[in-house]
Every structure is written in C-alpha cells, then in structure tokens.
Design a protein around this motif. Structure first.
Motif, PDB file in Angstrom:
ATOM      1  N   ILE A 114       3.337  -1.257   3.933  1.00  0.00           N
ATOM      2  CA  ILE A 114       3.291   0.103   3.412  1.00  0.00           C
ATOM      3  C   ILE A 114       4.599   0.355   2.678  1.00  0.00           C
ATOM      4  O   ILE A 114       5.683   0.197   3.259  1.00  0.00           O
ATOM      5  N   VAL A 115       4.495   0.713   1.417  1.00  0.00           N
ATOM      6  CA  VAL A 115       5.682   0.929   0.589  1.00  0.00           C
ATOM      7  C   VAL A 115       5.489   2.248  -0.154  1.00  0.00           C
ATOM      8  O   VAL A 115       4.628   2.354  -1.036  1.00  0.00           O
ATOM      9  N   SER A 116       6.266   3.251   0.223  1.00  0.00           N
ATOM     10  CA  SER A 116       6.104   4.571  -0.353  1.00  0.00           C
ATOM     11  C   SER A 116       7.458   5.136  -0.740  1.00  0.00           C
ATOM     12  O   SER A 116       8.492   4.563  -0.416  1.00  0.00           O
ATOM     13  N   HIS A 117       7.436   6.257  -1.447  1.00  0.00           N
ATOM     14  CA  HIS A 117       8.699   6.929  -1.760  1.00  0.00           C
ATOM     15  C   HIS A 117       8.566   8.407  -1.419  1.00  0.00           C
ATOM     16  O   HIS A 117       7.555   9.040  -1.710  1.00  0.00           O
ATOM     17  N   LYS A 118       9.569   8.905  -0.747  1.00  0.00           N
ATOM     18  CA  LYS A 118       9.669  10.337  -0.438  1.00  0.00           C
ATOM     19  C   LYS A 118      11.095  10.609   0.034  1.00  0.00           C
ATOM     20  O   LYS A 118      11.749   9.719   0.599  1.00  0.00           O
ATOM     21  N   THR A 119      11.581  11.798  -0.229  1.00  0.00           N
ATOM     22  CA  THR A 119      12.895  12.156   0.288  1.00  0.00           C
ATOM     23  C   THR A 119      12.818  12.182   1.810  1.00  0.00           C
ATOM     24  O   THR A 119      11.744  12.402   2.386  1.00  0.00           O
ATOM     25  N   LYS A 120      13.959  11.978   2.450  1.00  0.00           N
ATOM     26  CA  LYS A 120      13.942  11.959   3.912  1.00  0.00           C
ATOM     27  C   LYS A 120      13.835  13.365   4.484  1.00  0.00           C
ATOM     28  O   LYS A 120      13.183  13.585   5.511  1.00  0.00           O
ATOM     29  N   HIS A 121      14.472  14.335   3.812  1.00  0.00           N
ATOM     30  CA  HIS A 121      14.453  15.717   4.282  1.00  0.00           C
ATOM     31  C   HIS A 121      13.951  16.631   3.175  1.00  0.00           C
ATOM     32  O   HIS A 121      14.152  16.355   1.988  1.00  0.00           O
ATOM     33  N   ILE A 176       0.853  -1.198   0.000  1.00  0.00           N
ATOM     34  CA  ILE A 176       0.000   0.000   0.000  1.00  0.00           C
ATOM     35  C   ILE A 176       0.884   1.241   0.000  1.00  0.00           C
ATOM     36  O   ILE A 176       1.803   1.373   0.820  1.00  0.00           O
ATOM     37  N   ASP A 177       0.611   2.162  -0.902  1.00  0.00           N
ATOM     38  CA  ASP A 177       1.271   3.461  -0.918  1.00  0.00           C
ATOM     39  C   ASP A 177       0.841   4.279   0.315  1.00  0.00           C
ATOM     40  O   ASP A 177      -0.144   3.939   0.979  1.00  0.00           O
TER      41      ASP A 177
END
Length: 205
Positions: A89-96, A5-6
């Motif tokens: 849960i598998v999502s993508h986003k920069t950490k900062h 799930i995103d």
C-alpha cells in the motif's frame, strides 16, 4: 509480482461518510446530496471553506470507523496473496490536518487496515511493513519506484501519469464511479475489485 495500491478512494470507500460526519457536526442540511462533492460545494459556496478543510481532517483522523473498504478488496488481497504476489500500500497524505485537532491521519489509516483484517501476518493479509504513507505525491511515486512495483493501482489518473514510475510498470486506473469511461487515457481501467481480482485468476497481470 509486486503490486502497489493507493489507499484513499482506492481501498477506503468514503461514500456517504463526509455527509454523515458533516451532519454530526451540524454543518449541512440533512437533505443535501450524500456525496463528498455536494458537501464540499455547499460549505465552500457558503463561505465556509475552512469548515470543509477541518471536516476532512476529522474524517481522516477521527472517524475512519465510518469508512468501509471497497467491496471485493479483501477477496482481491486473498487471491493475490494465494497467487504469490507481493502487495504494497503506497499512498500520500499529510500526517496531521491543516486545521483543527492534530489527529495522526497515518495512524488512523493503519488502524483502519488492521481493524478490518486487511493487514496482519495471515496468508490472506498484507504485511504491515508493506504499508507506506508518504507526505507528497512525488514521494509516493518515488516509493513505488523504489519498491520496484510491477503494477500500480490508483483512482487518480494524474498520479499514474506522473514521471517517476518505471517504464515497465503496468498502471491500473480504479474507477468505481465510471467517471473515466469513454475518456482517452493510456491506462487499464477497472470499475471494481472483482474485475481486478479476475485478472489475477486468469493470470493476465
């Protein structure tokens, strides 16, 4: 069954949040449309693109308290766990953030899930060890593949269309605004978590 799930705009609902945060920072007039695109277009159109970029980091890093899960998601988790499915849960986003204070956006997302009781050790929760925030789209898809997800649920058709998903992965497009209704795409489309949960009740997934 293993279900990926995103996170953003699939679990986390940002309706009105960018408007509230922008008002809080004095960036927009109060009568501007409440949706994120109105806020973005107003700032970009007035030469303040960096303000919108920084606003995103502020919301995703410091104001996740303004955000709610989509209606029905907690019930979906409970139903899926009761049915014996493994949830990831598998999502993508920069950490900062790219601009502004260096909030840890991965930690903020994890706190959001924990604070709302969506992750934990309970029988109706997602195991925190099954939550993955990757830095790129390619790494996100690779994680879903490595987890051998039988099903993957995302709000972005371009993610579901990426190479890397196993051929047998069933892809579900989460479309709460029904923006893809009537449009050609190869994915199953649902506009609510209640609809998706009903699939599990009928044991069709």
């Amino acid at each position: 069954m293993r279900i990926g799930i995103d996170f953003d705009n699939t679990i986390a609902c940002y309706d009105g949040v960018f408007h509230a945060a922008a008002l809080e920072r004095g960036l927009i007039p109060a009568d501007l449309g409440r949706d994120k695109n109105s806020v973005r277009d107003h700032l970009n159109g007035s030469g303040r693109k960096d303000d919108f970029t920084e606003l995103q980091g502020y919301v995703y890093g410091a104001r996740m308290d303004l955000v709610s899960p989509y209606a029905g998601f907690a019930d979906f988790v409970a139903d899926a766990r009761k049915a014996g499915h493994d949830l990831f849960i598998v999502s993508h986003k920069t950490k900062h953030p790219i601009l502004g204070p260096k909030h840890d956006m991965h930690a903020a997302a994890r706190r959001f899930l924990s604070d709302r009781g969506l992750t934990g050790s309970g029988t109706a929760q997602i195991d925190p060890a099954n939550v993955f925030f990757e830095l790129t789209k390619d790494e996100k898809v690779a994680r879903a593949r490595d987890l051998a997800c039988d099903v993957f649920i995302d709000d972005l058709p371009e993610i579901l269309a990426m190479a890397g998903f196993p051929a047998g992965t069933r892809k579900i497009l989460f479309d709460p605004e029904k923006q893809f209704a009537g449009k050609a795409h190869p994915f199953d489309r649902h506009s609510s978590w209640a609809e998706i949960a009903a699939e599990f009740v009928r044991e069709r997934i």
